[in-house]
Design an enzyme around this catalytic site. Structure first.
Site, PDB file in Angstrom:
ATOM      1  CG  ASP A   9      -1.910   1.134   1.252  1.00 52.44           C
ATOM      2  OD1 ASP A   9      -1.798   2.069   0.432  1.00 52.44           O
ATOM      3  OD2 ASP A   9      -2.806   1.096   2.098  1.00 52.44           O
ATOM      4  CG  ASP A 105      -3.306   3.586  -2.956  1.00 52.98           C
ATOM      5  OD1 ASP A 105      -4.285   2.903  -3.294  1.00 52.98           O
ATOM      6  OD2 ASP A 105      -3.260   4.210  -1.884  1.00 52.98           O
ATOM      7  CD  GLU A 106      -4.801  -0.652  -0.552  1.00 54.60           C
ATOM      8  OE1 GLU A 106      -4.719  -1.728   0.086  1.00 54.60           O
ATOM      9  OE2 GLU A 106      -5.734   0.144  -0.436  1.00 54.60           O
TER      10      GLU A 106
END
Length: 113
Positions: A9, A105-106
Site C-alpha cells: 500500500d 496504490d495497492e
C-alpha cells in the site's frame, strides 16, 4: 503448503506524487482533494505532515482547514497518479507475475510456500 499474501500500500500516494513534482511543498502539510477555495470536497490523500494535524482521509476540506489553516490543498490529477501507479507495478512485476491491483496504490501477491 501455506499460502502467503504480500500486500503493498503506497500510503499518501496522491500527496506523495504531488510533493515529488512540487519540491516547494514537501515540507508543508499537503492534501489532495476537492476545491479549497470553494471549501468543498473531501480529502483523498494526505502527507505525513498533514497527518500530524489530525487530518483524515475522507474528511471534509473545510474541516481540515480549520485544523490547519496553512494546509496546501491540491486538486487531484488522476492521469498523473495512473502513470506512477503503472511505474510501481512494473517494479513489482520484475519480481513476480502474480500481481493483483487493488486501486491505484495497492497490490496483492499470493504465493504458496
Amino acid at each position: 503448503m501455506d499460502r502467503v499474501i504480500l500486500h503493498s500500500d503506497l500510503n499518501g500516494f496522491y500527496a506523495s506524487v504531488e510533493c515529488f513534482h512540487q519540491p516547494g511543498i514537501r515540507d508543508k502539510p499537503v492534501v489532495v482533494g476537492g476545491d479549497a477555495e470553494k471549501r468543498h470536497g473531501i480529502i483523498l490523500a494526505k502527507n505525513e505532515i498533514a497527518k500530524k494535524y489530525g487530518i483524515k482521509t475522507g474528511e471534509a476540506i473545510w474541516q481540515a482547514m480549520q485544523k490547519c489553516p496553512d494546509l496546501v490543498c491540491i486538486k487531484p490529477n488522476f492521469k498523473k497518479y495512473l502513470e506512477y501507479s503503472g511505474l510501481v507495478r512494473t517494479i513489482y512485476e520484475q519480481y513476480t507475475d502474480r500481481v493483483e491491483a487493488f486501486g491505484l496504490d495497492e497490490c496483492w501477491r499470493a504465493t504458496r510456500s
